[in-house]
Motif scaffolding. Structure first.
Motif, PDB file in Angstrom:
ATOM      1  N   LEU A 162       4.503   3.133 -18.132  1.00 17.59           N
ATOM      2  CA  LEU A 162       3.505   2.971 -17.074  1.00 17.59           C
ATOM      3  C   LEU A 162       3.829   1.778 -16.190  1.00 17.59           C
ATOM      4  N   ALA A 163       4.307   0.711 -16.805  1.00 17.50           N
ATOM      5  CA  ALA A 163       4.694  -0.460 -16.008  1.00 17.50           C
ATOM      6  C   ALA A 163       5.821  -0.094 -15.053  1.00 17.50           C
ATOM      7  N   LYS A 164       6.763   0.703 -15.563  1.00 16.64           N
ATOM      8  CA  LYS A 164       7.868   1.148 -14.711  1.00 16.64           C
ATOM      9  C   LYS A 164       7.354   2.059 -13.607  1.00 16.64           C
ATOM     10  N   GLN A 165       6.407   2.958 -13.945  1.00 11.57           N
ATOM     11  CA  GLN A 165       5.845   3.855 -12.936  1.00 11.57           C
ATOM     12  C   GLN A 165       5.110   3.066 -11.853  1.00 11.57           C
ATOM     13  N   VAL A 166       4.310   2.080 -12.266  1.00 13.42           N
ATOM     14  CA  VAL A 166       3.592   1.260 -11.288  1.00 13.42           C
ATOM     15  C   VAL A 166       4.583   0.539 -10.383  1.00 13.42           C
ATOM     16  N   ASP A 167       5.650   0.022 -10.986  1.00 18.06           N
ATOM     17  CA  ASP A 167       6.679  -0.662 -10.212  1.00 18.06           C
ATOM     18  C   ASP A 167       7.283   0.286  -9.182  1.00 18.06           C
ATOM     19  N   GLU A 168       7.597   1.509  -9.604  1.00 18.13           N
ATOM     20  CA  GLU A 168       8.207   2.487  -8.703  1.00 18.13           C
ATOM     21  C   GLU A 168       7.215   2.981  -7.654  1.00 18.13           C
ATOM     22  N   LEU A 169       5.948   3.192  -8.065  1.00 17.84           N
ATOM     23  CA  LEU A 169       4.941   3.650  -7.111  1.00 17.84           C
ATOM     24  C   LEU A 169       4.689   2.597  -6.032  1.00 17.84           C
ATOM     25  N   ARG A 170       4.604   1.340  -6.461  1.00 18.26           N
ATOM     26  CA  ARG A 170       4.379   0.287  -5.470  1.00 18.26           C
ATOM     27  C   ARG A 170       5.575   0.166  -4.533  1.00 18.26           C
ATOM     28  N   LYS A 171       6.766   0.310  -5.096  1.00 20.08           N
ATOM     29  CA  LYS A 171       7.966   0.280  -4.261  1.00 20.08           C
ATOM     30  C   LYS A 171       7.961   1.445  -3.279  1.00 20.08           C
ATOM     31  N   ALA A 172       7.600   2.663  -3.780  1.00 18.26           N
ATOM     32  CA  ALA A 172       7.563   3.843  -2.907  1.00 18.26           C
ATOM     33  C   ALA A 172       6.496   3.686  -1.829  1.00 18.26           C
ATOM     34  N   ALA A 173       5.312   3.176  -2.205  1.00 14.45           N
ATOM     35  CA  ALA A 173       4.239   2.993  -1.237  1.00 14.45           C
ATOM     36  C   ALA A 173       4.634   1.972  -0.180  1.00 14.45           C
ATOM     37  N   ALA A 174       5.266   0.877  -0.628  1.00  9.06           N
ATOM     38  CA  ALA A 174       5.689  -0.152   0.327  1.00  9.06           C
ATOM     39  C   ALA A 174       6.754   0.393   1.273  1.00  9.06           C
ATOM     40  N   ALA A 175       7.711   1.173   0.710  1.00 11.17           N
ATOM     41  CA  ALA A 175       8.768   1.742   1.550  1.00 11.17           C
ATOM     42  C   ALA A 175       8.191   2.733   2.558  1.00 11.17           C
ATOM     43  N   ALA A 176       7.269   3.604   2.082  1.00  9.03           N
ATOM     44  CA  ALA A 176       6.664   4.585   2.986  1.00  9.03           C
ATOM     45  C   ALA A 176       5.869   3.890   4.088  1.00  9.03           C
ATOM     46  N   GLY A 177       5.109   2.860   3.713  1.00 11.05           N
ATOM     47  CA  GLY A 177       4.352   2.110   4.715  1.00 11.05           C
ATOM     48  C   GLY A 177       5.259   1.445   5.728  1.00 11.05           C
ATOM     49  N   HIS A 222       5.507   9.843   6.431  1.00  7.77           N
ATOM     50  CA  HIS A 222       5.562   8.629   5.604  1.00  7.77           C
ATOM     51  C   HIS A 222       4.163   8.222   5.150  1.00  7.77           C
ATOM     52  N   LEU A 223       3.173   8.361   6.004  1.00 11.23           N
ATOM     53  CA  LEU A 223       1.799   8.057   5.605  1.00 11.23           C
ATOM     54  C   LEU A 223       1.328   9.007   4.511  1.00 11.23           C
ATOM     55  N   LEU A 233       3.314  10.392   2.238  1.00  9.11           N
ATOM     56  CA  LEU A 233       3.983   9.949   1.008  1.00  9.11           C
ATOM     57  C   LEU A 233       3.305   8.713   0.427  1.00  9.11           C
ATOM     58  N   ARG A 234       2.876   7.811   1.293  1.00  5.76           N
ATOM     59  CA  ARG A 234       2.169   6.627   0.813  1.00  5.76           C
ATOM     60  C   ARG A 234       0.852   7.022   0.154  1.00  5.76           C
ATOM     61  N   ALA A 235       0.141   7.986   0.759  1.00  6.53           N
ATOM     62  CA  ALA A 235      -1.120   8.454   0.179  1.00  6.53           C
ATOM     63  C   ALA A 235      -0.888   9.097  -1.184  1.00  6.53           C
ATOM     64  N   GLU A 236       0.224   9.814  -1.339  1.00  5.29           N
ATOM     65  CA  GLU A 236       0.542  10.419  -2.627  1.00  5.29           C
ATOM     66  C   GLU A 236       0.794   9.338  -3.685  1.00  5.29           C
ATOM     67  N   ALA A 237       1.485   8.271  -3.291  1.00  2.90           N
ATOM     68  CA  ALA A 237       1.723   7.173  -4.234  1.00  2.90           C
ATOM     69  C   ALA A 237       0.408   6.539  -4.659  1.00  2.90           C
ATOM     70  N   LEU A 238      -0.500   6.369  -3.703  1.00  4.27           N
ATOM     71  CA  LEU A 238      -1.812   5.811  -4.023  1.00  4.27           C
ATOM     72  C   LEU A 238      -2.565   6.717  -4.992  1.00  4.27           C
ATOM     73  N   ALA A 239      -2.499   8.033  -4.748  1.00  6.37           N
ATOM     74  CA  ALA A 239      -3.205   8.977  -5.617  1.00  6.37           C
ATOM     75  C   ALA A 239      -2.620   8.963  -7.029  1.00  6.37           C
ATOM     76  N   SER A 240      -1.295   8.796  -7.157  1.00  6.85           N
ATOM     77  CA  SER A 240      -0.661   8.747  -8.476  1.00  6.85           C
ATOM     78  C   SER A 240      -0.998   7.452  -9.205  1.00  6.85           C
ATOM     79  N   TYR A 241      -1.280   6.397  -8.446  1.00  2.00           N
ATOM     80  CA  TYR A 241      -1.570   5.101  -9.054  1.00  2.00           C
ATOM     81  C   TYR A 241      -2.960   5.059  -9.684  1.00  2.00           C
ATOM     82  N   GLU A 242      -3.909   5.775  -9.119  1.00  2.00           N
ATOM     83  CA  GLU A 242      -5.302   5.677  -9.567  1.00  2.00           C
ATOM     84  C   GLU A 242      -5.496   6.027 -11.044  1.00  2.00           C
TER      85      GLU A 242
END
Length: 670
Positions: free
Chosen positions: A209-224, A464-465, A467-476
């Motif tokens: 999960l820590a790795k997933q959060v790291d990747e999701l935040r990276k993906a969200a930041a990149a998409a943004g 890109h927006l 993809l960022r929304a998808e990362a946010l939804a996966s993070y919740e």
């Protein structure tokens, strides 16, 4: 949703061996058996206590925690720590010892015993690696012929498997940020980025999960970031579209005679700019030549003066050959005072006729042996001086002419620029960057291209927006698991932290989880003391900040390893921040942490404080191992002069160790 609790097993150190560690001048090669729960390396300032902690971490992870580090991605942090390790030990280890300097560690992870040895300047290599089980049977044998990097990769895989973590980068991060408190005094409590990653790893959740959060935040930041870039490019394209559209509109409505004059002015401007720049280059070259000619003239003048003085020492026929005398006689003007004469300075003529020096009236010695050769040399130098003087004079005139021509071109250019600006203001003509004679068909094609580009860029922005929304939804849902894990941890972790921290502080404390808002809001811990929130580190004293952060690390380590084995912390003790009232309290907190078998490897100054004495009283020799660092390296002159004070402090601690540990620890913890 209830999170599945996972246990983590941590390294428990048993032996440390340093080889060719030049910083320790007396004992650069030293081996220490660690057989008790508290190991304390005590010494004076500047002897290398912090370097000992860094060497242990380097042996375990292949890196050293960099100062002022910001954790963005665990893999990047591991890379930065490895690179900083080389920088850290450079200078601490002598140049001649670099090839052989190494650290070897023997430690347990659960039922397995590890042995690793690595060189200090080969972070991604292992010279030796083996693993045995609780019965002493070899599980992973050392392979002498294995590549050192491959041996390190095998170590990473095995350690991740036995600790229960997901990646070796997670282990490096935890070892540096949770299981160590080093000389940098990095405060985990007030580093929300690091705290969030620690919480995922420490609260018994699946390490992935820590790795997933790291990747999701990276993906969200990149998409943004990509969405912002697409919007920026679309804005640039829209600005250009407006410019080209305006150019087309202006082209359709401007009188042709005005456009002809405008084109001619632009052409003149380009031509004059080229001519002015060429003149500037020629002027710079002439100034350089003039400087060189002036230097040559000065050098020739010195040569002439030296030759004349030598000639003057050999013959009386030469004073009139000196440049000053010769020019005074030929120009009928004294070159010293500037007086004009009708037939030449009489005094100079008289002195030359009497074979005397015209300046000091000394008699001149006649030596005709080489008079002819000396006279020829003077004549040649005089000719060379005349030539270089003529060249300097000519260059000076060239510089004056070129400077005037450059100024004239600049005036012409300024006049054209003013006229162009007035025409642009009155007739809405294209700017300087726009071609004045652009074809209407080309302009319309460009408009069509820009309109298409804007549509494409805005489409990319929306993607890109999304993809960022998808990362946010996966993070919740992951954030929900973190909250659930915290609710369960409050039963064990929070009381454990409060017990350790309140033993030091003597004040009621509370710690709660702030889960943040969305993927951009990081989860972190909120601290309150006596019912007052302390959201900034400066709201506590220095000693309170340091030792509360150590208490947090202790309780996190105990929570992670609860039921799976002992925890081990490496602490470069910040006892210099303590006042008298808190010295003994800090010793009590350390002793309480090790009461149930958890391990502290610590360094400390030898002084009159109560920290080490209280630990010795609480632990006794059965639980505390005390090593004098002053035996490893040389002391400074000041320390040598006061060595009896060290011995006195050592003696007090040794006495406390001999007499300590008799009171049951359970009673002390009540």
């Amino acid at each position: 949703m209830s999170a599945e609790r996972r246990q983590t097993k941590l390294p428990h150190l048993r032996e440390v061996a340093l080889n060719a560690f030049s910083l320790y001048r007396v004992k650069p090669t030293v081996t220490i058996d660690i057989d008790r729960d508290v190991f304390c390396l005590a010494g004076a300032n500047g002897l290398g206590k912090s370097s000992f902690i860094a060497a242990l971490n380097y042996g375990l992870t292949g890196g050293v925690a960099p100062p002022n580090v910001r954790v963005e991605q665990l893999s990047r942090y591991q890379r930065d720590a490895s690179a900083y390790g080389t920088k850290y030990f450079t200078g601490r280890i002598a140049e001649l010892d670099r090839p052989s300097a190494s650290v070897a560690l023997r430690f347990r992870v659960g039922e397995f015993e590890y042995y690793v040895r690595r060189r200090f300047f080969a972070a991604h290599e292992l010279e030796e690696f083996s693993v045995s089980d609780g019965e002493g049977r070899t599980v992973v044998a050392h392979e002498p012929h294995m590549d050192a990097e491959e041996r390190h990769r095998l170590y990473e895989v095995r350690l991740v498997q036995d600790t229960g973590l997901q990646t070796f980068a997670q282990f490096v991060f935890l070892q540096h940020f949770v299981f160590s408190f080093d000389e940098h005094r990095h405060l985990l409590f007030w580093d929300t980025r690091a705290t969030e990653l620690v919480l995922y790893l420490a609260l018994g959740l699946d390490p992935s999960l820590a790795k997933q959060v790291d990747e999701l935040r990276k993906a969200a930041a990149a998409a943004g970031s990509q969405a912002r870039n697409a919007q920026y490019q679309a804005t640039l394209a829209r600005n250009e579209l407006e410019r080209v559209t305006g150019q087309l509109r202006r082209k359709s409505g401007v009188d042709e005679s005005v456009m002809d004059r405008y084109r001619n002015l632009q052409s003149d401007r380009e031509r004059i700019t080229v001519e002015r720049n060429a003149l500037r280059t020629e002027l710079a070259d002439s100034r350089l030549e003039f400087a060189e000619a002036s230097a040559t003239r000065m050098r020739k003048r010195l040569e002439y003066d030296e030759a004349f003085m030598r000639r003057l020492g050999r013959t009386s026929a030469g004073p009139q050959l000196h440049a000053i005398i010769g020019q005074s006689l030929s120009d009928h003007q004294c070159r010293i005072c500037g007086t004009q004469h009708s037939t030449g300075p009489v005094a100079i003529k008289a002195a030359v006729a009497l074979n005397k020096c015209p300046l000091c009236t000394a008699d001149l010695v006649h030596d005709p042996s080489d008079a002819e050769e000396a006279q020829e040399r003077l004549v040649a130098l005089d000719q060379e001086l005349a030539a270089v003087s003529r060249r300097s004079t000519g260059l000076a005139k060239t510089i004056e002419r070129l400077d005037g021509e450059v100024r004239e071109k600049q005036r012409e250019l300024a006049s054209i620029i003013n006229e162009v600006s007035e025409m642009q203001a009155h007739h809405e003509l294209p700017s300087e960057e726009e071609p004045a004679d652009a074809d209407e068909g080309l302009l319309r094609d460009r408009i069509s291209q820009l309109e298409g580009s804007i549509d494409v860029l805005l489409g990319r922005k929306e993607e890109h927006l999304r993809l960022r929304a998808e990362a946010l939804a996966s993070y919740e849902p992951i954030q929900a698991q973190l909250k659930s894990a915290w609710n369960e941890a409050e039963v064990e972790f929070v009381p454990r932290f409060r017990r350790l921290a309140e033993e030091f502080m003597g004040l009621p404390l509370q710690v709660t989880l702030d889960a943040g808002s969305g993927i951009s809001g990081m989860a972190h811990l909120a601290l309150s003391v006596s019912g007052t929130h302390r959201r900034r580190s400066e709201q506590l004293s220095e000693s309170q900040r340091f030792f509360l952060d150590i208490a947090l690390r202790m309780s996190l380590a105990q929570h992670m390893t609860s039921g799976s084995g002992p925890a081990c912390l490496l602490i470069d003790t910040p006892e210099g921040a303590l006042d008298i009232a808190y010295e003994a309290k800090a010793g009590d907190m350390f002793a309480s942490f090790t009461a149930d078998g958890d391990q502290v490897i610590m360094t400390a100054n030898v002084n009159t404080s109560q920290l080490l004495t209280r630990m010795a009283e609480r632990s006794g020799r059965a639980k505390m191992q005390f090593v004098r660092m002053t035996e490893w390296t040389t002391l400074t002159d000041v320390q040598v002069e006061e060595e009896h004070l060290f011995e006195k402090a050592y003696g007090a601690i040794e006495e406390a160790l001999d007499n300590g540990g008799s009171e049951p620890l359970a009673a002390l913890n009540d």
